[in-house]
Scaffold this active site. Sequence first.
Site, PDB file in Angstrom:
ATOM      1  N   GLU A 193      -5.798  -0.748  -2.131  1.00  0.00           N
ATOM      2  CA  GLU A 193      -5.555   0.355  -3.157  1.00  0.00           C
ATOM      3  C   GLU A 193      -5.312  -0.201  -4.537  1.00  0.00           C
ATOM      4  O   GLU A 193      -4.452  -0.007  -5.363  1.00  0.00           O
ATOM      5  CB  GLU A 193      -4.101   1.189  -2.765  1.00  0.00           C
ATOM      6  CG  GLU A 193      -4.280   2.000  -1.360  1.00  0.00           C
ATOM      7  CD  GLU A 193      -3.221   2.898  -1.372  1.00  0.00           C
ATOM      8  OE1 GLU A 193      -2.139   2.903  -2.155  1.00  0.00           O
ATOM      9  OE2 GLU A 193      -3.274   3.725  -0.471  1.00  0.00           O
ATOM     10  N   TYR A 261      -4.988  10.496   3.700  1.00  0.00           N
ATOM     11  CA  TYR A 261      -3.836  10.942   4.344  1.00  0.00           C
ATOM     12  C   TYR A 261      -3.888  12.601   4.393  1.00  0.00           C
ATOM     13  O   TYR A 261      -4.021  13.245   3.326  1.00  0.00           O
ATOM     14  CB  TYR A 261      -2.848  10.670   3.514  1.00  0.00           C
ATOM     15  CG  TYR A 261      -2.234   9.015   3.756  1.00  0.00           C
ATOM     16  CD1 TYR A 261      -1.765   8.521   5.170  1.00  0.00           C
ATOM     17  CD2 TYR A 261      -2.372   7.977   2.992  1.00  0.00           C
ATOM     18  CE1 TYR A 261      -1.458   7.227   5.532  1.00  0.00           C
ATOM     19  CE2 TYR A 261      -2.291   6.799   3.201  1.00  0.00           C
ATOM     20  CZ  TYR A 261      -1.861   6.353   4.393  1.00  0.00           C
ATOM     21  OH  TYR A 261      -1.515   4.964   4.806  1.00  0.00           O
ATOM     22  N   GLU A 318      -6.921   3.171   6.293  1.00  0.00           N
ATOM     23  CA  GLU A 318      -5.760   4.043   6.275  1.00  0.00           C
ATOM     24  C   GLU A 318      -5.958   5.438   6.408  1.00  0.00           C
ATOM     25  O   GLU A 318      -6.588   5.989   5.495  1.00  0.00           O
ATOM     26  CB  GLU A 318      -4.664   3.597   5.162  1.00  0.00           C
ATOM     27  CG  GLU A 318      -4.201   2.251   4.974  1.00  0.00           C
ATOM     28  CD  GLU A 318      -3.154   2.130   3.538  1.00  0.00           C
ATOM     29  OE1 GLU A 318      -2.484   2.979   3.550  1.00  0.00           O
ATOM     30  OE2 GLU A 318      -3.232   1.217   3.066  1.00  0.00           O
TER      31      GLU A 318
END
Length: 515
Positions: A193, A261, A318
């Site tokens: 990130e 997410y 992720e």
Amino acid sequence: MKRFRRCILALGMLAAPAWAQLSVTVDTTRPGAAIHKDVYGQFAEHLGSGVYGGMWVGTSSKIPNVRGWRKDVMGALRDLHVPLVRWPGGCFADEYHWREGIGPRERRPVRVNTNWGGVEESNAVGTHEFFDLVEQIGADAYVNGNLGSGSVQEMSEWLEYMTSDSKSSLAQLRRKNGRDKPFKLAYFAVGNEAWGCGGQMRPEHYTNLYRNTAAFLKAPPHLKPGIIASGGTSNGEDTKWTDLLSKDAPEGTVGISFHHYTLPTGDWKRKGAATGFPEEEWISTLARTLEMENYIKRNVAVLDRNDPQKKIGLFVDEWGTWYDVEEGSNPGFLYQQNTLRDAVVAALNFNLFHAHAERVRMTNIAQMVNVLQAMILTDKDRMLLTPTYHAFRMYVPFQGAVSLAATVERDQPYVLGASSVPGLSVSAARARDGKVHVAMVNPHPREARQVDLQVIGQQASRAVGQVLTAEAMDAHNSFRQPQAVTPQPYRASASEGKLRLTLPAKSVLVVALEP
């Protein structure tokens, strides 16, 4: 007796009236891309009790362990056939200095984990312990290097420490610390990130740093890992990271990562509850998780233009649900309950990844134990398997399988308010054992589906497998009722030449087709 009642309940739900009659065609004569086993990868970050307590208890613990790793958790992960584990982060990776995690554990420095809860980091779990973990469960290793607060030299030396088969001082140091032969390392990432906790970088700056760093990541040819660039986030339509990183990518680059997410509300300040949620947040969660497909399509188009040889994959390293933390828990530990909704989210994403298997060759759900959308929850010496664990277990046959064309006809979307999702999600593949497996997800929380399944190129008179469902949208396993949500046996036989499958409301179904 409880087990018997659950079976009767499942049969009752299977017999429920269907809301819609659908038709699915699987064409075994049209094989697609192979589904890489690493699509089912896991993620273990030094975060809350994701590692310490959840998996690592130390060699002196009364909890049964093998060299510090919990026996019960290791056994459950072996049963899950975990193909790959990413470590040590996440945001933690860009503050982690590998030399502090080697040598005698009692001499390792104690640091503060500033990203996650401000707790002490003992460095008890370092390089050797991590590789012991993956070797115990039979997984490959994915190590994330420190670009944010580290250096090119630090990453280069770590790679040499792990992979050198020479008599260099770093290889000898590894041997002194108990490992003679090099570790088997599948992937190594340059930072995490970079646009956020990894350094607040712009894509141009990170691209230059990545190219420079990759030039110094050297290992014996037969032991060199695939190198991964840290890409963007799926929040937005920006493809600049993928564009810059895939143009003249350094030799050895195998993937560009991104993260996605799923928040029920889309609001990071009030994400939504893990349990006790209304139907509006059931459907919003499913709709938001499926938004990832648009991001994949946009970035795959960029890769197809810049990398027509398809050397570079799009790695979702992720992903998963992110809710408000459980009341009374440390906000920095990201502990949340895991319900049937999470299993449905997982299965929808599996089918999505399969559909883009040509480029999506690795994903890592966040995270493995006690953090976010976990496979396993622990409480001291107790352990339970979550609905998400069961979804992963049901989809094991898709690891390394060859995807097959599957189409849905007469689909009727599930709609509530402004949210809408397809009424049925389907994926099919020919597994390594030669059998055709079909996975279906019914997202509707109140209505069943009847599916007429037609198979081209192969006779199919039976479907045998498992179905995962429950009465409540937020049904979950607890330490008092650890078996509340578990897969039940499923079988259907053809009648008058038709193979008809009934999917209960809010269910995940995986079956193998038999002649």
